[in-house]
Design an enzyme around this catalytic site. Structure first.
Site, short mmCIF file in Angstrom:
data_model
loop_
_atom_site.label_atom_id
_atom_site.label_comp_id
_atom_site.label_asym_id
_atom_site.label_seq_id
_atom_site.Cartn_x
_atom_site.Cartn_y
_atom_site.Cartn_z
N SER A 195 -32.87 -15.16 42.13
CA SER A 195 -31.46 -14.76 42.05
C SER A 195 -31.38 -13.34 41.51
O SER A 195 -32.22 -12.93 40.69
CB SER A 195 -30.70 -15.68 41.09
OG SER A 195 -29.39 -15.18 40.87
N TYR A 247 -30.24 -19.56 33.02
CA TYR A 247 -30.36 -19.54 34.49
C TYR A 247 -31.29 -18.39 34.90
O TYR A 247 -32.23 -18.58 35.69
CB TYR A 247 -28.98 -19.37 35.12
CG TYR A 247 -28.98 -19.29 36.63
CD1 TYR A 247 -29.32 -20.41 37.39
CD2 TYR A 247 -28.65 -18.12 37.29
CE1 TYR A 247 -29.33 -20.35 38.79
CE2 TYR A 247 -28.65 -18.05 38.67
CZ TYR A 247 -28.98 -19.16 39.42
OH TYR A 247 -29.00 -19.09 40.78
P1 NDP Z 1 -25.68 -25.16 46.80
O1 NDP Z 1 -25.11 -25.85 45.60
O2 NDP Z 1 -24.85 -25.09 48.03
O3 NDP Z 1 -27.09 -25.78 47.16
C1 NDP Z 1 -27.98 -26.26 46.18
C2 NDP Z 1 -28.90 -27.25 46.83
O4 NDP Z 1 -29.82 -27.73 45.85
C3 NDP Z 1 -28.16 -28.45 47.39
O5 NDP Z 1 -28.69 -28.76 48.65
C4 NDP Z 1 -28.46 -29.55 46.39
O6 NDP Z 1 -28.51 -30.79 47.08
C5 NDP Z 1 -29.84 -29.13 45.92
N1 NDP Z 1 -30.21 -29.73 44.65
C6 NDP Z 1 -29.62 -29.61 43.45
N2 NDP Z 1 -30.25 -30.37 42.53
C7 NDP Z 1 -31.26 -31.00 43.18
C8 NDP Z 1 -32.26 -31.92 42.81
N3 NDP Z 1 -32.36 -32.39 41.54
N4 NDP Z 1 -33.13 -32.35 43.74
C9 NDP Z 1 -33.05 -31.91 45.01
N5 NDP Z 1 -32.13 -31.03 45.44
C10 NDP Z 1 -31.24 -30.59 44.53
O7 NDP Z 1 -26.05 -23.69 46.30
P2 NDP Z 1 -26.92 -22.52 46.98
O8 NDP Z 1 -27.17 -22.77 48.39
O9 NDP Z 1 -26.27 -21.27 46.57
O10 NDP Z 1 -28.28 -22.64 46.15
C11 NDP Z 1 -29.56 -22.53 46.74
C12 NDP Z 1 -30.45 -21.68 45.85
O11 NDP Z 1 -29.95 -20.35 45.85
C13 NDP Z 1 -30.49 -22.13 44.38
O12 NDP Z 1 -31.83 -22.06 43.93
C14 NDP Z 1 -29.62 -21.10 43.68
O13 NDP Z 1 -30.00 -20.94 42.34
C15 NDP Z 1 -29.92 -19.87 44.52
N6 NDP Z 1 -28.95 -18.78 44.41
C16 NDP Z 1 -27.66 -18.93 44.84
C17 NDP Z 1 -26.75 -17.90 44.71
C18 NDP Z 1 -25.32 -18.01 45.13
O14 NDP Z 1 -24.52 -17.10 44.84
N7 NDP Z 1 -24.91 -19.04 45.83
C19 NDP Z 1 -27.16 -16.62 44.13
C20 NDP Z 1 -28.55 -16.56 43.76
C21 NDP Z 1 -29.39 -17.60 43.89
P3 NDP Z 1 -28.12 -32.23 46.52
O15 NDP Z 1 -26.96 -32.05 45.59
O16 NDP Z 1 -27.78 -32.99 47.77
O17 NDP Z 1 -29.36 -32.74 45.87
#
Ligand code: NDP
Length: 244
Positions: A141, A154
């Site tokens: 990130s 984070y």
């Molecule tokens: P979302 O919340 O849309 O996606 C997060 C994903 O992680 C979901 O598919 C969720 O699925 C999954 N997840 C969460 N906890 C678990 C778990 N315990 N086991 C398995 N899967 C899990 O957010 P983003 O797409 O934005 O996030 C994706 C990545 O990008 C993350 O690592 C985030 O930190 C990073 N990121 C995002 C930014 C943003 O602005 N959006 C900026 C910088 C980095 P489910 O709940 O079905 O398990």
């Protein structure tokens, strides 16, 4: 340069960046194995990919459980015969001020954002070694680059993965590739993982104001994956032009 025929596991594929990446890579000919906790979302995504002529399969996966990652990787190899890429993308961001002592949230971020990635590495590394090829893509990130109040844990979790990724690259030798991708504000469901309501509202407002679509991150991941085996794209940062 090709994505065609690659077998790719993506964690956190049920929404946001993971989902967009799955759709794009499938469109470009990869076989996908998708992991997350929400099975309804994963089933619908696989259906959408298959309906367009793509190949996809899913397994309900909680990255807090090491064995779930082992099963996810095993499923890829059983179903498609090999594993080319593991995208360690699952993540949460229950951010807060350190003074608030939301220690459960700190632990959650370490468990999902750091240990979840380590479990992914532990599952895929032996497979990559056996095959003599493989590619890790780890989602970091911009919060780890510009560290601001409320983001300490984070950012720490993402910078732990930055260090782990570089260590992995150093140890991996000439046959394995390691890519980190640092998104800025991306329009996803990430604010829903925020437990502090005021911060969640602020996060949602920032997203509305400037966030870029998840497809922009998917394009960057696809770029790294598409390179020939001797080209390792180490680090990519993709943020909104308007992000400070
Ligand atoms: P979302 O919340 O849309 O996606 C997060 C994903 O992680 C979901 O598919 C969720 O699925 C999954 N997840 C969460 N906890 C678990 C778990 N315990 N086991 C398995 N899967 C899990 O957010 P983003 O797409 O934005 O996030 C994706 C990545 O990008 C993350 O690592 C985030 O930190 C990073 N990121 C995002 C930014 C943003 O602005 N959006 C900026 C910088 C980095 P489910 O709940 O079905 O398990």
């Amino acid at each position: 340069m090709s994505i065609e025929g690659k077998v790719i596991v993506i964690t956190g594929a049920s929404s946001g960046i993971g989902r967009a990446t799955a759709l794009l890579l499938a469109e470009r000919g990869a076989s996908l194995i998708l992991g997350a906790r929400r099975s309804d979302r994963l089933a619908a995504l696989c259906e959408a990919i298959v309906a367009k002529g793509g190949k996809a399969s899913y397994l309900v996966t909680d990255v807090k459980r090491r064995n779930d990652l082992n099963r996810l990787v095993e499923h890829a190899v059983e179903r498609f015969g090999k594993l080319d890429v593991l995208v360690n993308n699952a993540g949460i961001a229950p951010i807060s001020l350190l003074d608030d002592l939301r220690v459960d949230d700190w632990e959650d971020m370490i468990d999902v954002n750091v240990k979840g990635v380590l479990y992914g590495i532990a599952a895929a590394l032996p497979v990559f070694r056996r095959q003599g090829f493989g590619h890790f893509v780890n989602t970091l990130s911009t919060a780890g680059i510009q560290i601001v109040p409320t983001m300490a844990v984070y950012a720490g979790s993402k910078n732990a993965v930055r260090a782990i990724s570089e260590g992995l690259r150093q140890e991996a030798g000439p046959l394995l590739r390691v890519t980190t991708i640092s998104p800025g504000y991306v329009d996803t469901e990430l604010p829903s993982s925020m437990t502090d309501e005021a911060l969640r509202a602020r996060g949602e407002a920032s997203m509305k104001a400037m966030a870029i679509p998840a497809a922009a991150i998917a394009e960057a991941i696809a770029f790294a994956v598409a390179q020939p085996a001797n080209v390792d794209v180490g680090e990519i940062v993709v943020r909104p032009t308007a992000q400070g």
